[in-house]
Design a protein around this motif. Structure first.
Motif, PDB file in Angstrom:
ATOM      1  N   UNK A 148      -7.634  17.855   1.376  1.00 50.56           N
ATOM      2  CA  UNK A 148      -7.201  19.051   1.590  1.00 50.56           C
ATOM      3  C   UNK A 148      -6.795  19.079   3.623  1.00 50.56           C
ATOM      4  N   UNK A 149      -5.844  19.655   3.504  1.00 50.14           N
ATOM      5  CA  UNK A 149      -4.700  20.003   5.284  1.00 50.14           C
ATOM      6  C   UNK A 149      -6.433  20.051   6.316  1.00 50.14           C
ATOM      7  N   UNK A 159      -9.266  13.448   4.056  1.00 50.85           N
ATOM      8  CA  UNK A 159      -8.309  13.856   4.836  1.00 50.85           C
ATOM      9  C   UNK A 159      -6.798  13.362   4.268  1.00 50.85           C
ATOM     10  N   UNK A 160      -6.528  12.400   3.330  1.00 55.17           N
ATOM     11  CA  UNK A 160      -5.741  11.785   2.979  1.00 55.17           C
ATOM     12  C   UNK A 160      -5.965  11.564   1.251  1.00 55.17           C
ATOM     13  N   UNK A 162      -4.718   8.469   0.506  1.00 51.49           N
ATOM     14  CA  UNK A 162      -5.340   7.182   0.408  1.00 51.49           C
ATOM     15  C   UNK A 162      -7.510   7.221   0.330  1.00 51.49           C
ATOM     16  N   UNK A 163      -7.913   7.882   0.880  1.00 53.94           N
ATOM     17  CA  UNK A 163      -8.964   8.351   1.071  1.00 53.94           C
ATOM     18  C   UNK A 163      -9.648   8.593  -0.479  1.00 53.94           C
ATOM     19  N   UNK A 164      -9.095   9.647  -1.317  1.00 57.02           N
ATOM     20  CA  UNK A 164      -9.503  10.101  -1.871  1.00 57.02           C
ATOM     21  C   UNK A 164      -9.470   9.225  -3.202  1.00 57.02           C
ATOM     22  N   UNK A 165      -8.133   8.191  -3.124  1.00 53.94           N
ATOM     23  CA  UNK A 165      -7.890   7.471  -4.274  1.00 53.94           C
ATOM     24  C   UNK A 165      -8.781   6.006  -3.739  1.00 53.94           C
ATOM     25  N   UNK A 166      -9.243   5.959  -3.435  1.00 49.81           N
ATOM     26  CA  UNK A 166     -10.490   5.050  -2.784  1.00 49.81           C
ATOM     27  C   UNK A 166     -11.871   5.344  -2.233  1.00 49.81           C
ATOM     28  N   UNK A 188      -0.162  18.027   5.740  1.00 52.50           N
ATOM     29  CA  UNK A 188      -0.621  16.113   7.229  1.00 52.50           C
ATOM     30  C   UNK A 188      -0.380  15.449   6.818  1.00 52.50           C
ATOM     31  N   UNK A 189       0.288  14.900   5.905  1.00 54.87           N
ATOM     32  CA  UNK A 189       1.277  13.447   5.745  1.00 54.87           C
ATOM     33  C   UNK A 189       2.438  13.323   5.358  1.00 54.87           C
TER      34      UNK A 189
END
Length: 262
Positions: A148-149, A159-160, A162-166, A188-189
């Motif tokens: 979420x932003x 926050x991103x 990429x974090x969620x995917x990781x 945010x991105x």
């Protein structure tokens, strides 16, 4: 190119009606599926009847969240001091999802609790998601993780994209994936076309709203024709949740489905 399938988020759409009447309104407006975060005020059997009576498919529910203005308002998955409560509430969410025939439970991450380091909160978040994936194994219900932003949800644990995917990849379970929310990602991105090209091949679900005010496509800063073309070109075949606040009435604001989609 894949045909795009949109579902109505009944927290945000058809609020001209009482909640239980929104199912019929969504079906009358041409939706074949719905999602909503908070089924818990209603018996699951009643919600299932509304789905069946209106020929609708349930896409997702969220894990329970606290009242607005409390530290639990964005979920408790990352709270080290509330693990037993998280586990109990997740099992309730899983039971609702199974009863409703839902595809997903969105495991809402939460804002980092006061006095807790990001590292400690993140470690608890990952541990809770891994536990939840084990509980969901074999049920047919998959889990969603969403970033979420920071403007709308300052301190949120993810926050991103990429974090969620990781985190999803670290679970290595096959039943945990990313919810790509176009609204949050743009705020945010940015660089949204590139982001979608990178994230959609592994995405489980998509949600849409037009920043900056979170209204329907075509009312804000995004070129949604390009966004929808990118989604279709990616081969994504899942549902796209309409999680926006209609600018001037739900039905009157649905023209974008024909005007902006490929």
């Amino acid at each position: 190119m894949s045909a795009l399938r949109f579902d109505a988020n009944l927290k945000w759409l058809f609020t001209e009606h009482d909640f239980l009447d929104r199912f019929a309104a969504a079906a009358a407006a041409g939706f074949d599926a719905v999602e909503y975060p908070d089924p818990y005020p209603h018996p699951a059997a009643e919600l299932r009847k509304r789905l069946e009576d209106n020929g609708l498919h349930q896409v997702l529910v969220n894990t329970p969240m606290g009242e607005q203005g409390t530290r639990e308002q964005q979920g408790i998955t990352c709270f080290p001091d509330l693990v037993p409560r998280f586990k109990s509430e997740f099992l309730t969410a899983l039971d609702y999802a199974a009863t409703l025939g839902a595809d997903f439970v969105h495991v809402v991450g939460g804002m980092i609790p006061p006095g807790t380091s990001r590292d400690r909160a993140f470690a608890r978040y990952v541990a809770n998601v891994v536990w939840a994936s084990e509980q969901a194994a074999g049920t047919g219900v998959r889990l969603l993780l969403e970033a979420q932003n920071k403007r709308d949800a300052p301190g949120f644990i993810l926050e991103t994209q990429a974090q969620a995917r990781a985190v999803a990849e670290a679970c290595d379970a096959g039943n945990v994936g990313v919810l790509v929310d176009v609204y949050h990602a743009q705020i945010d991105e940015g660089d949204l076309t590139e982001l979608l090209g990178r994230e959609l091949p592994g995405a489980f679900h998509i949600q849409i709203a037009d920043p900056p005010r979170r209204h329907e496509p075509g009312t804000g800063e995004l070129n949604f024709r390009t966004v929808f073309e990118a989604i279709a070109a990616s081969g994504y075949e899942g549902w796209i949740g309409c999680e926006y606040a209609p600018l001037a009435g739900t039905v009157d604001g649905l023209g974008w489905r024909g005007e902006l989609t490929p």
